[in-house]
Write a protein that holds these residues in place. Sequence first.
Motif, mmCIF file in Angstrom:
data_model
loop_
_atom_site.group_PDB
_atom_site.id
_atom_site.type_symbol
_atom_site.label_atom_id
_atom_site.label_comp_id
_atom_site.label_asym_id
_atom_site.label_seq_id
_atom_site.Cartn_x
_atom_site.Cartn_y
_atom_site.Cartn_z
ATOM 1 N N HIS A 65 0.819 -1.228 0.000
ATOM 2 C CA HIS A 65 0.000 0.000 0.000
ATOM 3 C C HIS A 65 0.849 1.273 0.000
ATOM 4 N N GLU A 66 2.195 1.133 -0.070
ATOM 5 C CA GLU A 66 3.060 2.323 -0.041
ATOM 6 C C GLU A 66 3.674 2.479 -1.427
ATOM 7 N N ALA A 67 3.035 3.268 -2.302
ATOM 8 C CA ALA A 67 3.423 3.181 -3.706
ATOM 9 C C ALA A 67 3.621 4.525 -4.381
ATOM 10 N N SER A 68 4.497 4.485 -5.400
ATOM 11 C CA SER A 68 4.667 5.618 -6.312
ATOM 12 C C SER A 68 4.631 5.078 -7.736
ATOM 13 N N GLY A 69 4.421 5.958 -8.706
ATOM 14 C CA GLY A 69 4.367 5.506 -10.084
ATOM 15 C C GLY A 69 4.199 6.653 -11.056
ATOM 16 N N VAL A 70 3.765 6.304 -12.270
ATOM 17 C CA VAL A 70 3.599 7.297 -13.336
ATOM 18 C C VAL A 70 2.192 7.159 -13.917
ATOM 19 N N VAL A 71 1.496 8.296 -14.063
ATOM 20 C CA VAL A 71 0.160 8.274 -14.669
ATOM 21 C C VAL A 71 0.295 7.879 -16.138
ATOM 22 N N VAL A 72 -0.505 6.889 -16.569
ATOM 23 C CA VAL A 72 -0.486 6.503 -17.986
ATOM 24 C C VAL A 72 -1.803 6.839 -18.681
ATOM 25 N N GLU A 73 -2.870 7.087 -17.914
ATOM 26 C CA GLU A 73 -4.164 7.398 -18.516
ATOM 27 C C GLU A 73 -5.002 8.127 -17.469
ATOM 28 N N ALA A 74 -5.753 9.132 -17.912
ATOM 29 C CA ALA A 74 -6.589 9.891 -16.974
ATOM 30 C C ALA A 74 -8.039 9.842 -17.436
ATOM 31 N N PRO A 83 -1.140 11.978 -18.348
ATOM 32 C CA PRO A 83 -0.146 10.924 -18.581
ATOM 33 C C PRO A 83 1.271 11.495 -18.518
ATOM 34 N N GLY A 84 2.153 10.749 -17.860
ATOM 35 C CA GLY A 84 3.536 11.183 -17.704
ATOM 36 C C GLY A 84 3.827 11.777 -16.333
ATOM 37 N N GLY A 122 -4.063 -4.883 -2.749
ATOM 38 C CA GLY A 122 -3.054 -3.830 -2.682
ATOM 39 C C GLY A 122 -2.463 -3.528 -4.048
ATOM 40 N N CYS A 123 -1.264 -2.956 -4.049
ATOM 41 C CA CYS A 123 -0.716 -2.348 -5.272
ATOM 42 C C CYS A 123 0.596 -2.993 -5.731
ATOM 43 N N LEU A 124 0.930 -4.199 -5.227
ATOM 44 C CA LEU A 124 2.162 -4.845 -5.706
ATOM 45 C C LEU A 124 1.892 -5.560 -7.016
ATOM 46 N N THR A 125 1.677 -4.751 -8.041
ATOM 47 C CA THR A 125 1.312 -5.201 -9.383
ATOM 48 C C THR A 125 1.673 -4.065 -10.333
ATOM 49 N N PRO A 126 1.968 -4.358 -11.605
ATOM 50 C CA PRO A 126 2.508 -3.286 -12.457
ATOM 51 C C PRO A 126 1.557 -2.132 -12.775
ATOM 52 N N SER A 127 0.249 -2.315 -12.622
ATOM 53 C CA SER A 127 -0.668 -1.230 -12.999
ATOM 54 C C SER A 127 -1.861 -1.198 -12.056
ATOM 55 N N VAL A 128 -2.247 -0.001 -11.611
ATOM 56 C CA VAL A 128 -3.442 0.128 -10.761
ATOM 57 C C VAL A 128 -4.314 1.263 -11.286
ATOM 58 N N VAL A 129 -5.595 1.203 -10.938
ATOM 59 C CA VAL A 129 -6.516 2.312 -11.185
ATOM 60 C C VAL A 129 -6.848 2.913 -9.829
ATOM 61 N N HIS A 130 -6.781 4.258 -9.740
ATOM 62 C CA HIS A 130 -6.920 4.912 -8.433
ATOM 63 C C HIS A 130 -7.646 6.243 -8.621
ATOM 64 N N PRO A 131 -8.441 6.679 -7.632
ATOM 65 C CA PRO A 131 -9.088 7.988 -7.773
ATOM 66 C C PRO A 131 -8.041 9.106 -7.854
#
Length: 346
Positions: A65-74, A83-84, A122-131
């Motif tokens: 549940h402690e995650a960072s990443g990059v937006v790929v779609e809004a 995105p980006g 949780g979010c230990l997976t390559p892609s998530v959808v989040h508000p």
Amino acid sequence: MNSRALVLERKGVLSLRDIDLPSDLGPADVRIAIRQVGVCGSDVHYYQHGAIGPFVVRAPMVLGHEASGVVVEAGRDVRGLKPGDRVCMEPGIPDPRSRASRLGIYNLDPAVRFWATPPVHGCLTPSVVHPADFTFKIPDNVSFAEAAMVEPLAVGMHAATRAAIRPGDVALVIGAGAIGMVTALSALAAGCSRVVISDVQPLKLALAARLGPIAPVDLSRDDLGRAVRDATDGRGADVIFEASGSERAYPCLFDHLCPAGRVVLIGMPGRPVAIDVVAAQVKEARIDTIFRYAHVFDRALALMGSGKIDVKPLITDTYAFADGIRAFDYACSMRPESVKVQISVS
Ligand SMILES: [Zn+2]
């Protein structure tokens, strides 16, 4: 959609496998490619014990549940993220129309859905959808690894906010685990002139002492009462943060507090503990509790971006996603000099 994920099948059994996860993008959501995920004490607890209090793992659950990443779609209604964008995510999603949410205490909404708290994946997976409302842009000078520390840091930030720290206060932090350390950093950023931190683990205390004006106290050797008196001209700490969850912290807790001081209970003891009410009363101690956090992710990121809080020394061990199970096995019996284990998902 089937995606690779680190799945807790049941107590004691992890696998890295494909699992069907929700992937529909709502109008107010963003899709995020996950970069870094921290391993939390709660993840490890579910792995080892299969439950935390009333939350019991009854079906396979993705951890993290402690995650960072990059937006790929809004989604089409999202403003302010595209995105980006580099982001980190607040993992607890309340019902926005609940009474708690409307009062601003959304962390206490009984219906909150929190990553990797059963039955929520949780979010230990390559892609998530989040508000998008719970997704925060990272300053350019903050790395994905640091941004994945915002979630635990938010606990310390919330505790420091609750303590209503005044410039020049002296705080005592009991416990030098990851949460004790981020609480010490938050207390300093909030205006404490110094922090006394106690633990029984000399290597953790040595690390804490390098984070700022933080005086380590080894409870197996040193006298905590004397250390606090030395740091406060004998008056006692203005604020005490209990971040160990150990019942042994409680018998003498108020001895270390100044008159009219504040105590914030962060650690969660495994069973009910006794509190010396009279010892608290004669000092008119104010006792606060916290549960997770609310409204602090943007503030934590701003403090990291400005250089007032540096969490880099706390990120001690990093594993590749393919070695995720090894990361968890290490986190179950970490060397004492380790504080935060992270998994690099991509
Ligand atoms: Zn956590």
